[in-house]
Design an enzyme around this catalytic site. Structure first.
Site, PDB file in Angstrom:
ATOM      1  N   SER A  87     120.378  28.949 -24.620  1.00 49.36           N
ATOM      2  CA  SER A  87     120.081  27.549 -24.922  1.00 49.36           C
ATOM      3  C   SER A  87     119.232  26.955 -23.813  1.00 49.36           C
ATOM      4  CB  SER A  87     121.373  26.751 -25.047  1.00 49.36           C
ATOM      5  OG  SER A  87     121.969  26.566 -23.761  1.00 49.36           O
ATOM      6  N   ASP A  88     118.615  25.824 -24.114  1.00 44.72           N
ATOM      7  CA  ASP A  88     118.075  25.020 -23.027  1.00 44.72           C
ATOM      8  C   ASP A  88     119.252  24.333 -22.337  1.00 44.72           C
ATOM      9  OD1 ASP A  88     116.323  23.730 -21.298  1.00 44.72           O
ATOM     10  OD2 ASP A  88     114.917  23.228 -22.889  1.00 44.72           O
ATOM     11  N   TRP A  89     118.992  23.755 -21.188  1.00 42.24           N
ATOM     12  CA  TRP A  89     120.047  23.200 -20.349  1.00 42.24           C
ATOM     13  C   TRP A  89     120.547  21.870 -20.941  1.00 42.24           C
ATOM     14  CZ3 TRP A  89     118.234  27.536 -19.220  1.00 42.24           C
ATOM     15  CH2 TRP A  89     118.644  28.286 -18.118  1.00 42.24           C
ATOM     16  N   TYR A 124     115.777  21.709 -27.517  1.00 43.02           N
ATOM     17  CA  TYR A 124     116.780  20.644 -27.563  1.00 43.02           C
ATOM     18  C   TYR A 124     116.949  20.074 -28.968  1.00 43.02           C
ATOM     19  CZ  TYR A 124     116.988  20.303 -22.464  1.00 43.02           C
ATOM     20  OH  TYR A 124     117.194  20.564 -21.140  1.00 43.02           O
TER      21      TYR A 124
END
Length: 704
Positions: free
Chosen positions: A245-247, A214
């Site tokens: 990507s991360d969420w 993030y």
């Protein structure tokens, strides 16, 4: 035909609509969202769904969070639970690569029976801060240990035909305002620490995907960091898989130009940034020529390459799953990961005496805690209890005390049939004192809720537990403390108690493992994968930047310790911690002899280890670099977990990865070993050397 050629041929047959459909994932319906219309009816809900291309034999990607087991945070009411493995930091304490691989195999098999083909597992971030809420999801503070264990977990998952990630690339080391956090670090130090963990893990396992973090790194978001993604990961290291990507970590479409291949959980990006960057914005950029065709093609080919390499396009029937055997893996992981920190003759508890034993606190009558957030696993049959806590931010509603139904109290009663065991909930010191006074032995359970989205303000135990331990220990000299936390704990009562056991978050069989260690049925063999400081004043950042500010506040953390993470920092500052990295006691004893060390291009050490005690047990000898030419540098060079019967010996040889002996030269973008004499130490822990020897290394540049 190679997998790369197969990916190229398939991608060339795709339409642009099909290409764009593959570079996003859609979060399934859960507490935050209704079912997204882009997910077809009949597809079970999970963390991410990416449609396939049936006409080309490309399967849909179905993703699940998976650090501690196949998770299910409200996605699938019909799913009655999965194996809840111990936290990754427990695996770290075990120093056992084979067991890490077995845990990965459990994840892979249980993913297959649910139709999941991507596991969001393999967290190898280093524990730079002992307040980080997600440290329990990571293995250790050391790059070698983290890499070796993380790689084996990935190998276990992918050995079952399921794609695994490694995450979170990189420096996702604090949770405070993580979406707005800028992690500042010297590039050379970064390569010698966190990035080295990823590099070694990738070499050893070739994960299908890398998940970015993030945070920003040196001013650029992890998911849009051209240097880390294009120059280092895909360039210097030659990584062929895809970067997701991360969420909720993709604010801009131009991340695609900087190395991001897939936007994950697009609805969370809409919530966070009011845009789904890889849908319409990226299509617009493509139409205007701002996103080159070759870049779009490369994004898709990387996903296809992993699909073909791992073989998720060739699945047959799911393998049968033996949940009893999976429980044994969870149990053995907990057994090997429990660390005996202190023991003044009170452990193991005698099983043939009619002892009066007080068990106090920690909801020990119900079960054992686990961490919160996206890693929380629903065990088969459900939790013993869920106690809401709450907090700010989008993951605040996930902050609960989850108790796995493995009661330490019940397990102790099974193993101590002659004892009279009474339980007190540990509500107040005065109440706990009543039982402590009339008991032969007191076992106090100290717990703490840690998890995603939150850092700890300090290292104390919440809910007045330190005061309870202090009071009980003042009244009963035979007090044992069992800690169930995801991070080190301050111990103002350390000198008052007879024994301290660090059980971490031990998973669905944790109560049994704790009871077996306390009674001697299992000889403790865990070693600390993270340094326990005496106080936060000993750490690089006694005050955590941004702590206490409102959610959404831009925050900068300067990792000025650079590569000197954890035990390395303590060695550099000549500080003695509360308990050192690698520390752990046993009910038997071990001796080391005949150390031989040779140099040249790297260091090789051989030695003999002997069990000199009365009980069978496992030891973890550790080899450290302690001095390099013209500087004091401490690095874990290697370790081996050795199981020995009384009187048994084994010869152990450790050869160091030369990068652990080197410095990274940013100008040449290569590793550099300076010619000269290097001192290595055969040790029981980072601060307990047994014997030191010197070896000479030749100077050279090498690697990337």
């Amino acid at each position: 035909m190679t997998y790369a050629q197969e990916a190229l041929e398939t991608e060339q047959k795709m339409t642009d609509d099909e290409r764009f459909s593959m570079i996003i994932s859609i979060l399934g319906a859960a507490s935050l969202f209704q079912r997204d219309k882009r997910i077809p009816e009949g597809v079970p809900m999970s963390a991410g769904y990416t449609p396939g291309v049936p006409r080309l034999g490309i399967p849909a990607l179905r993703m699940s969070d998976a650090s501690l087991g196949v998770t299910n945070p409200g996605y699938r009411p019909e799913d009655k639970g999965a194996t809840a493995l111990p936290a990754s930091i427990v695996v770290g304490s075990g120093f056992n690569p084979q067991l890490a691989r077995e845990g990965g195999s459990v994840l892979g098999r249980e993913a297959r029976i649910r139709g999941f083909n991507v596991m969001l597992a393999g967290g190898v971030n280093l524990a730079r801060d002992v307040r980080n809420g997600r440290n329990f999801e990571y293995y250790s503070e050391d790059p070698l240990l983290s890499a070796v264990l993380g790689a084996e977990a990935v190998n276990g998952i992918q050995g079952e035909g399921v794609i695994s990630t490694l995450k979170h690339y990189s420096l996702n080391c604090n949770e405070t305002n993580r979406h707005w956090l800028d992690a500042i670090i010297d590039p050379a130090a970064h390569r010698e620490s966190d990035l080295l963990a990823f590099q070694i893990a990738i070499e050893r396992s070739q994960p299908g995907s890398i998940m970015s973090g993030y945070n920003k790194i040196n001013g650029e978001y992890a998911g849009g960091n051209n240097y880390l993604l294009n120059d280092v990961l895909k360039g210097a290291w030659g990584y062929e898989g895809w970067v997701m990507s991360d969420w909720g970590a993709t604010p801009n479409w131009d991340f695609a130009l900087k190395g991001l291949d897939q936007e994950s959980g697009v609805q969370l990006d809409m919530m966070m940034w009011q845009v789904e960057p890889f849908t319409e914005p990226l299509r617009k950029a493509y139409a205007e020529g701002k996103l080159p065709k070759e870049r779009l093609f490369d994004m898709v080919r990387r996903i296809l390459h992993s699909i073909y390499t791992i073989g998720i396009d060739k699945w047959g029937p799911a393998p049968k799953v033996d949940m009893a055997k999976h429980n044994e893996v969870a149990l053995e992981t907990a057994r090997q990961g429990i660390v005996l920190l202190k023991n003044q003759g009170v452990l193991p508890l005698s099983t043939d005496k009619p002892l009066k034993i007080a068990v106090i606190g920690g909801y020990a009558q119900l079960g054992v805690p686990t961490g919160t957030g996206s890693s929380a696993v629903l065990p088969v049959g459900g939790y013993a209890a869920v106690i809401p806590i709450g907090g700010p931010g989008i993951v605040g509603n996930l902050r609960n005390l989850y108790l796995m139904p493995s009661s330490p109290l019940a397990e102790l009663e099974k193993l101590l049939p002659r004892a009279q065991i009474e339980f007190d909930p540990g509500q107040t010191p005065a109440e706990a004192a009543l039982l402590a006074r009339r008991s032969d032995v007191v076992i106090v359970f100290g717990i703490r809720v840690e998890g995603e989205g939150f850092d700890l303000p300090d290292l104390t135990l919440p809910w007045g537990q330190d005061a309870i331990i202090d009071t009980v220990a003042s009244l009963n000299p035979n007090t044992i403390v069992v800690l169930e936390t995801g991070n080190p704990v301050a111990m103002p009562w350390r000198d008052k108690v007879k024994a301290i056991v660090q059980a971490w978050y031990p998973g669905q069989a944790g109560g049994q493992a704790i009871a077996e260690v306390l009674t001697g049925k299992v000889n403790p063999s865990g070693r600390l994968p993270i340094t326990f400081p005496k106080s936060l004043a000993q750490t690089p950042r006694p005050e955590l930047p941004g702590l206490g500010t409102p959610w959404g506040t831009p925050t900068t953390i300067r990792y000025d310790e650079g590569a000197e993470v954890g035990y390395r920092w303590f060695a550099k500052k000549d500080e003695k911690p509360l308990f050192a990295f690698g520390h752990g006691l046993s009910y038997t004893s071990f001796a080391y002899s005949d150390l031989n060390v040779s140099g040249g291009e790297t260091i090789t050490a051989s030695f003999t280890i002997t069990n000199t005690g009365k009980y069978a047990g496992a030891d973890v000898p550790q080899l450290y670099l302690t001095d390099a030419p013209a500087e004091k540098r401490m690095r874990l060079l290697g370790f081996e977990r050795v199981q020995l019967s009384p009187g048994e010996s084994k010869r152990v040889t450790i050869t160091a990865d030369p990068r652990l002996l080197a410095c990274f030269d940013v100008g040449k973008q290569q590793w550099r070993i300076n010619e000269g004499n290097y001192v290595v130490s055969l040790s029981r822990s980072a601060d307990a050397p047994i014997e030191k020897m010197e070896a000479r290394l030749s100077g050279r540049f090498f690697g990337w």
